[in-house]
Scaffold this motif. Structure first.
Motif, PDB file in Angstrom:
ATOM      1  N   ILE A 183       0.837  -1.114   0.038  1.00 33.72           N
ATOM      2  CA  ILE A 183       0.123   0.081  -0.058  1.00 33.72           C
ATOM      3  C   ILE A 183       0.944   1.175   0.026  1.00 33.72           C
ATOM      4  O   ILE A 183       2.211   1.101  -0.305  1.00 33.72           O
ATOM      5  CB  ILE A 183      -0.963   0.012   1.143  1.00 33.72           C
ATOM      6  CG1 ILE A 183      -0.224   0.036   2.570  1.00 33.72           C
ATOM      7  CG2 ILE A 183      -1.956  -1.169   1.036  1.00 33.72           C
ATOM      8  CD1 ILE A 183      -1.041   0.207   3.845  1.00 33.72           C
ATOM      9  N   GLY A 184       0.173   2.306   0.231  1.00 31.87           N
ATOM     10  CA  GLY A 184       0.965   3.629   0.179  1.00 31.87           C
ATOM     11  C   GLY A 184       0.723   4.621  -0.728  1.00 31.87           C
ATOM     12  O   GLY A 184       0.679   4.267  -1.884  1.00 31.87           O
ATOM     13  N   TRP A 185       0.198   5.624  -0.422  1.00 34.39           N
ATOM     14  CA  TRP A 185      -0.293   6.798  -1.590  1.00 34.39           C
ATOM     15  C   TRP A 185       0.416   8.285  -1.564  1.00 34.39           C
ATOM     16  O   TRP A 185      -0.521   9.045  -1.051  1.00 34.39           O
ATOM     17  CB  TRP A 185      -1.658   6.621  -1.891  1.00 34.39           C
ATOM     18  CG  TRP A 185      -2.250   5.249  -2.231  1.00 34.39           C
ATOM     19  CD1 TRP A 185      -2.187   4.775  -3.576  1.00 34.39           C
ATOM     20  CD2 TRP A 185      -2.459   4.103  -1.390  1.00 34.39           C
ATOM     21  NE1 TRP A 185      -2.465   3.543  -3.685  1.00 34.39           N
ATOM     22  CE2 TRP A 185      -2.620   3.265  -2.577  1.00 34.39           C
ATOM     23  CE3 TRP A 185      -2.841   3.895  -0.050  1.00 34.39           C
ATOM     24  CZ2 TRP A 185      -3.215   1.949  -2.073  1.00 34.39           C
ATOM     25  CZ3 TRP A 185      -3.194   2.882   0.383  1.00 34.39           C
ATOM     26  CH2 TRP A 185      -3.493   1.678  -0.592  1.00 34.39           C
ATOM     27  N   ASP A 186       1.622   8.388  -1.642  1.00 37.43           N
ATOM     28  CA  ASP A 186       2.312   9.454  -1.514  1.00 37.43           C
ATOM     29  C   ASP A 186       3.719   9.295  -1.551  1.00 37.43           C
ATOM     30  O   ASP A 186       4.240   8.448  -0.809  1.00 37.43           O
ATOM     31  CB  ASP A 186       2.040  10.034   0.015  1.00 37.43           C
ATOM     32  CG  ASP A 186       1.215  11.627  -0.043  1.00 37.43           C
ATOM     33  OD1 ASP A 186       0.870  11.950  -1.230  1.00 37.43           O
ATOM     34  OD2 ASP A 186       0.712  11.999   1.032  1.00 37.43           O
ATOM     35  N   ALA A 187       4.375   9.903  -2.572  1.00 35.27           N
ATOM     36  CA  ALA A 187       5.727   9.819  -2.811  1.00 35.27           C
ATOM     37  C   ALA A 187       6.348  10.553  -3.731  1.00 35.27           C
ATOM     38  O   ALA A 187       5.798  11.584  -4.338  1.00 35.27           O
ATOM     39  CB  ALA A 187       5.912   8.220  -3.819  1.00 35.27           C
TER      40      ALA A 187
ATOM     41  N   LEU B  59      -1.188  13.871  -1.477  1.00 38.91           N
ATOM     42  CA  LEU B  59      -2.504  13.209  -1.446  1.00 38.91           C
ATOM     43  C   LEU B  59      -3.333  14.356  -0.665  1.00 38.91           C
ATOM     44  O   LEU B  59      -4.499  14.585  -0.792  1.00 38.91           O
ATOM     45  CB  LEU B  59      -2.539  12.011  -0.287  1.00 38.91           C
ATOM     46  CG  LEU B  59      -4.226  11.503  -0.331  1.00 38.91           C
ATOM     47  CD1 LEU B  59      -3.867   9.789  -0.291  1.00 38.91           C
ATOM     48  CD2 LEU B  59      -4.461  11.847   1.075  1.00 38.91           C
ATOM     49  N   THR B  60      -2.764  15.103   0.462  1.00 37.70           N
ATOM     50  CA  THR B  60      -3.698  16.099   1.206  1.00 37.70           C
ATOM     51  C   THR B  60      -3.875  17.507   0.371  1.00 37.70           C
ATOM     52  O   THR B  60      -4.881  17.887   0.196  1.00 37.70           O
ATOM     53  CB  THR B  60      -2.614  16.451   2.328  1.00 37.70           C
ATOM     54  OG1 THR B  60      -1.533  16.965   1.971  1.00 37.70           O
ATOM     55  CG2 THR B  60      -2.804  15.399   3.306  1.00 37.70           C
TER      56      THR B  60
ATOM     57  N   TYR C 158       6.727  14.094  -7.585  1.00 33.84           N
ATOM     58  CA  TYR C 158       5.713  13.671  -6.638  1.00 33.84           C
ATOM     59  C   TYR C 158       4.503  13.299  -7.134  1.00 33.84           C
ATOM     60  O   TYR C 158       4.048  13.773  -8.097  1.00 33.84           O
ATOM     61  CB  TYR C 158       6.073  14.736  -5.500  1.00 33.84           C
ATOM     62  CG  TYR C 158       5.268  16.319  -5.609  1.00 33.84           C
ATOM     63  CD1 TYR C 158       4.815  16.646  -6.758  1.00 33.84           C
ATOM     64  CD2 TYR C 158       5.170  16.735  -4.429  1.00 33.84           C
ATOM     65  CE1 TYR C 158       3.964  17.856  -6.932  1.00 33.84           C
ATOM     66  CE2 TYR C 158       4.065  17.825  -4.419  1.00 33.84           C
ATOM     67  CZ  TYR C 158       3.825  18.381  -5.830  1.00 33.84           C
ATOM     68  OH  TYR C 158       3.125  19.463  -5.854  1.00 33.84           O
ATOM     69  N   TYR C 159       3.608  12.455  -6.393  1.00 36.42           N
ATOM     70  CA  TYR C 159       2.438  12.077  -6.510  1.00 36.42           C
ATOM     71  C   TYR C 159       1.771  11.444  -5.560  1.00 36.42           C
ATOM     72  O   TYR C 159       2.312  10.954  -4.512  1.00 36.42           O
ATOM     73  CB  TYR C 159       2.458  11.228  -7.901  1.00 36.42           C
ATOM     74  CG  TYR C 159       3.429  10.072  -7.839  1.00 36.42           C
ATOM     75  CD1 TYR C 159       4.828  10.113  -7.905  1.00 36.42           C
ATOM     76  CD2 TYR C 159       2.960   8.763  -7.050  1.00 36.42           C
ATOM     77  CE1 TYR C 159       5.505   9.051  -7.808  1.00 36.42           C
ATOM     78  CE2 TYR C 159       3.846   7.682  -6.774  1.00 36.42           C
ATOM     79  CZ  TYR C 159       5.258   8.074  -7.073  1.00 36.42           C
ATOM     80  OH  TYR C 159       5.961   7.022  -7.016  1.00 36.42           O
ATOM     81  N   ALA C 160       0.463  11.152  -5.597  1.00 41.15           N
ATOM     82  CA  ALA C 160      -0.336  10.451  -4.455  1.00 41.15           C
ATOM     83  C   ALA C 160      -0.838   9.004  -5.064  1.00 41.15           C
ATOM     84  O   ALA C 160      -0.669   8.115  -4.131  1.00 41.15           O
ATOM     85  CB  ALA C 160      -1.748  11.040  -4.341  1.00 41.15           C
ATOM     86  N   GLY C 161      -1.109   8.854  -6.337  1.00 43.09           N
ATOM     87  CA  GLY C 161      -1.216   7.504  -6.790  1.00 43.09           C
ATOM     88  C   GLY C 161      -2.698   7.214  -6.885  1.00 43.09           C
ATOM     89  O   GLY C 161      -3.583   7.881  -7.091  1.00 43.09           O
ATOM     90  N   ASP C 162      -2.924   5.857  -7.200  1.00 39.14           N
ATOM     91  CA  ASP C 162      -4.018   5.178  -7.616  1.00 39.14           C
ATOM     92  C   ASP C 162      -4.278   3.893  -6.672  1.00 39.14           C
ATOM     93  O   ASP C 162      -3.377   2.981  -6.542  1.00 39.14           O
ATOM     94  CB  ASP C 162      -3.802   4.781  -8.956  1.00 39.14           C
ATOM     95  CG  ASP C 162      -4.996   3.985  -9.738  1.00 39.14           C
ATOM     96  OD1 ASP C 162      -5.913   3.603  -9.082  1.00 39.14           O
ATOM     97  OD2 ASP C 162      -5.014   3.830 -10.914  1.00 39.14           O
TER      98      ASP C 162
END
Lengths: 337, 337
Positions: free
Chosen positions: B65-69, B129-130, B90-94
């Motif tokens: 998992i994990g949605w911020d990188a 993400l935020t 940088y991105y939050a993802g899917d």
């Protein structure tokens, strides 16, 4: 002055469901206009209030309802700046005050517009409540714009009624949207097409009907029939990031979560909100009614009137409410005094 | 490649709640970038998924998992046009794909932005993400604008968390609104003020607290804590024609009718909607992330990072989830590899 009202909530078949009464002619003060009413129109809110506002009680004074009128300004309060004596005006009114089913009415100038000059008295009386409702939905609640929303798809549940008739036109003419309206009888289907609907589908088996018409999902939905009844279908038919609006109320709780994964928005619209809460932007209704009058005079919008009764009589109100309660009214019904 | 994941949903105190695994390094195709991940941040959605996605089962393959990188583009798919090898992104993802808690990740370029150049790796990892969530709430769901909404009042329920921290800043700096944030401890109150909140109130007895601060009602409310818990208070505190938005979900049905007389709107925001449904406007997330990067580089927005752990290890993820589950995290927690 003469008025038509009631002292107790009765079925419309009862002789006393509406009574003719003599009441005192009101005097305008502040921002109020005194209007000599020439025609009114009847909306579903009228029979809901008649059925519920004096249940199991007899009022000391008759209740005068009605929220749609055309008339002439006869006198003005000391703070009035928007209108003069003699002006022809149209308005929907304020649900916390006496209604328009009377020879005269006082009304706050900030919720009154100039009567469209090219329309007859009765055509004009059919417009205010429905046009304010549809306008507020699209521009104030959903914040739609032609720039952003042209060619988006809109499903109108209940296309042939009063609000549906003007909503179809605003969506087509001002926003350039693709309009799918619901109707089930040949006359109502015909009427929706006349108002400008691109596609008309049956409200029964709504999901299948919309998909059969070629739309898997739609960008926007407005509900003029029953929020609870159509909740699941609306949640299914709305596109991700879509917006649903309704005017009907929702007596039982709903699973709001059904809209979450798609980031969907939901708006209520009640045309009486601005006047009831005396919002700072109450004068928007004056501005909207004037813009709608211009659009009618320019032929961009067309009248929605389908039926006129003559005379400020209890019998006419009984006939009008009986018809609206049947749920089969197409467009708008007006009573001309 | 190394990754941290789990095969079954366990309490964070259990040794196997996170495990270190070796998995195959992915290959980008189409619009995908292959990113060498340098830092990730942890959000409440992470522990909700960890707690619920493998309940009473053991997965054959570990779930990552994990949605911020933040990371560096190492290779690109054949359809990529927005980025090149070597770019810092940088991105939050899917949420439908493998997450960022790994040495490498493939990610659709349309939901990726350029890393803000003036921020450290770990500061940048705290943002996507935020910022996407808060931006989508204000501009895509509520359709606010500085022109229309300057000086309007906004209540943020949960001001000191990740989304709250960036939402306060966007509301102040981009929209010019008056921001009332909720927080209850001296550190969180201080943090909300540092982020720019005009007023901070306690979330307990919310109605009284907001009124004691001088606000009878507010124009807008965003809820980052609990929709069901605050439903009645939000219905009471929102102004006529106001708009409420939430990211939290609502497991039990709500009385939507409480918002009706005031013509109030409600919006859900889920940052994963665009990528999950592959919406036509998915590239908006690329545009938003680039605009947020510019605003950070210009000093209009400030970083929200408060804590950094070092190393792609199961222990670090256990510590991070344990802390987020406590609900007391201020700002953002990042793990740098």
């Amino acid at each position: 002055m003469k008025a038509v009202g009631f002292k107790t909530s009765l079925p419309i078949s009862e002789p006393e469901s509406f009574i003719e009464v003599e009441t005192e002619k009101p005097t305008p003060s502040g921002h109020e206009l005194l209007v000599k009413v020439k025609a009114i129109s009847v909306n579903p809110v009228d029979y809901k209030i008649r059925q519920n506002s004096a249940k199991n009680t007899v009022l000391a004074q008759p209740k005068i309802i009605g929220w749609d009128a055309v008339g002439t300004v006869e006198a003005v309060g000391e703070a009035v700046t928007l209108f003069n004596k003699g002006d022809e005006v149209y308005y929907a009114g304020d649900i916390t005050k006496q209604g328009s089913n009377a020879a005269y009415q006082v009304i706050d100038e900030r919720i009154v517009g100039k009567k469209p000059v090219s329309l007859t008295i009765e055509e004009a009386a059919a417009i205010p409540l429905t046009a304010l409702t549809a306008w507020e939905i699209f521009f104030d609640r959903m914040r739609l714009s032609a720039e952003r929303d042209q060619n988006k798809t809109l499903l109108i549940i209940g296309g042939a009624g009063g609000v549906g008739s003007i909503a179809i036109q605003l969506a087509k003419k001002l926003l350039g949207m693709k309009v799918i309206a619901t109707a089930s009888r040949s006359e109502t289907i015909e009427w929706c097409k006349k108002m400008g609907a691109d596609v008309v589908v049956n409200h029964r088996n709504l999901i299948e009907e919309v998909r059969k018409a070629g739309y898997q999902q739609v960008d926007y939905i407005v509900d003029f029939v029953d929020t609870n009844l159509y909740w699941d279908a609306m949640a299914e038919l709305i596109k991700p990031q879509g917006h649903i609006a309704s005017i009907t109320g929702s007596p039982t709780p709903v699973l709001l979560n059904k809209l979450k994964s798609k980031s969907v928005s939901f708006s209520w619209e009640l045309m009486f909100t601005r006047s009831t809460f005396q919002t700072e932007d109450m004068i928007e209704q004056h501005i909207i009614l004037n813009r709608v009058a211009d659009l009618l005079d320019q032929g961009v919008l067309q009248p929605t009137l389908t039926q006129t009764l003559e005379g400020l009589t209890a019998d006419n109100f009984k006939q009008a409410h009986k018809q609206l309660e049947s749920g089969s009214t197409i467009g708008k019904l007006v009573i001309r005094f």
